[in-house]
Design an enzyme around this catalytic site. Structure first.
Site, short mmCIF file in Angstrom:
data_model
loop_
_atom_site.label_atom_id
_atom_site.label_comp_id
_atom_site.label_asym_id
_atom_site.label_seq_id
_atom_site.Cartn_x
_atom_site.Cartn_y
_atom_site.Cartn_z
N GLY A 1 77.42 36.28 49.44
CA GLY A 1 76.82 37.50 48.88
C GLY A 1 77.67 38.75 49.00
O GLY A 1 77.14 39.85 49.03
N ARG B 1 66.19 20.24 35.87
CA ARG B 1 66.76 21.59 35.87
C ARG B 1 65.81 22.61 35.26
O ARG B 1 65.74 23.75 35.70
CB ARG B 1 68.07 21.61 35.07
CG ARG B 1 69.23 21.02 35.83
CD ARG B 1 70.52 21.19 35.05
NE ARG B 1 71.60 20.51 35.75
CZ ARG B 1 72.37 21.10 36.67
NH1 ARG B 1 72.16 22.35 37.01
NH2 ARG B 1 73.32 20.42 37.27
N ASN C 1 77.72 37.43 34.63
CA ASN C 1 78.29 36.59 35.70
C ASN C 1 79.66 37.12 36.08
O ASN C 1 80.36 37.69 35.25
CB ASN C 1 78.43 35.15 35.19
CG ASN C 1 79.02 34.21 36.25
OD1 ASN C 1 78.61 34.23 37.40
ND2 ASN C 1 80.00 33.42 35.85
N HIS D 1 83.38 35.83 37.51
CA HIS D 1 84.17 34.61 37.63
C HIS D 1 85.53 34.96 38.24
O HIS D 1 86.17 35.92 37.78
CB HIS D 1 84.36 33.97 36.25
CG HIS D 1 85.11 32.68 36.30
ND1 HIS D 1 84.53 31.52 36.78
CD2 HIS D 1 86.38 32.38 35.98
CE1 HIS D 1 85.43 30.54 36.73
NE2 HIS D 1 86.55 31.04 36.25
N ASP E 1 77.55 27.83 26.91
CA ASP E 1 78.78 27.18 27.37
C ASP E 1 79.28 27.86 28.64
O ASP E 1 79.41 29.10 28.67
CB ASP E 1 79.88 27.26 26.31
CG ASP E 1 79.62 26.27 25.19
OD1 ASP E 1 78.81 25.35 25.39
OD2 ASP E 1 80.23 26.45 24.12
N ASP F 1 81.16 29.68 31.52
CA ASP F 1 82.29 30.61 31.65
C ASP F 1 82.91 30.98 30.30
O ASP F 1 84.13 31.13 30.19
CB ASP F 1 83.37 30.02 32.59
CG ASP F 1 82.85 29.79 34.00
OD1 ASP F 1 81.90 30.47 34.39
OD2 ASP F 1 83.40 28.91 34.69
#
Ligand code: GRF
Length: 279
Positions: A75, A129, A171, A173, A207, A209
């Site tokens: 985190g 999921r 997100n 990355h 899709d 990333d």
């Protein structure tokens, strides 16, 4: 129009709030993510009109986006977002930290900051999921979340969930996408012999990333770098660009339209912030 922002080099000079620069505002600091604060601000200032000194600040609070950060572990990016949110001009408040792992260290940080936490343990759902994601969705709806930030959240999300949050799900990355999607990015960057590496914040699309890039920052790989030294330096970049990217999205300066980023920002005079393609 496609937009790609590549923030090459430090971004603190670009007018975005910084947790490093400027005098500390401890005198006026209120934990805006504390349970109940936003509700209080909304109730008092549905239609803000300046009635007393400081009201603009409360009114801004009422307009802040409600953000959930999804984590699976340490985190540290969550920590960077929390720190950024302490600047009173920041347009987003982290009101929920959600983990798929009950032992995620980031949960303790959130609790220490007075932020609501929830655990949706993926192991309870087996291979289903969507059932896992319906449980996530229920938490997000319960907390009336506007924007979801993935920060080291180690579950792949199905199109069912991603489409529900289209344009509101981002997100971080640890690589310069589209290079090195997936895991072990630092090892693979070293093995490939690239000279430049970095971090990316992007909108999430089905899709992995692959979504439109909101912000990137790069660094030069040094002789003698190993995966852990590289990871440590990339992490510093992550902590800089994630709060800035969230600010851009929460303030509406960047949005995802037809699968691309759209921005109303001008190219920065220094040229370090590369905006938008075609401008
Ligand atoms: C970061 O490197 C992030 O880019 C990746 O997972 C790591 C999470 O680290 N997706 P932390 O939990 O934010 O410290």
């Amino acid at each position: 129009m496609a937009v790609s922002i590549a923030a090459i080099g430090p971004l603190h000079s670009h007018g975005f709030p910084s947790t490093e620069a400027g005098p500390k505002r401890t005198a006026t600091y209120v934990n805006r993510s504390a349970p109940g604060f936003l509700e209080f601000a909304h109730a008092l200032f549905e239609e803000p009109a300046p009635a007393f000194p400081g009201m603009h600040w409360f009114a801004a609070g009422a307009r802040m986006k409600r953000v959930a950060v999804l984590i699976s572990g340490r985190g540290s990016n969550l920590g960077a977002l929390i720190e950024a949110g302490k600047d009173r001009s920041y347009p987003a408040a982290i009101v929920l930290v959600l983990s798929n792992r009950p032992d995620a260290a980031g949960l303790a940080r959130a609790r220490a900051e007075g932020i609501a936490t929830a655990v949706v343990d993926h192991t309870r759902f087996g291979k289903d999921r969507e059932a896992f994601e319906r449980a996530l969705q229920a938490e997000l709806e319960r907390h009336r979340i506007d924007i979801v930030c993935l920060a080291g959240f180690m579950r792949l999300l199905t199109p069912w969930f991603v489409r529900r949050w289209e344009g509101r799900l981002i997100n971080i990355h640890p690589a310069l996408l589209p290079a090195f999607k997936g895991l072990n990015t630092h090892e693979r960057a070293l093995a490939a012999g690239v000279k430049v590496h970095g971090a990316t914040v992007h909108f999430v699309v089905p899709d992995m990333d692959s979504g439109p890039i909101i912000a990137q920052e790069s660094l030069a790989i040094r002789d003698g770098d190993d995966a852990s030294s590289l990871a440590a330096r990339v992490l510093e970049l992550e902590h800089r660009i994630y709060p800035k990217a969230l600010k851009l999205v929460a303030s509406g300066h960047i949005e995802m339209v037809d699968g691309e980023c759209r921005s109303d920002l001008e190219r920065d005079a220094s040229g370090e912030l590369i905006l938008p393609k075609g401008n």
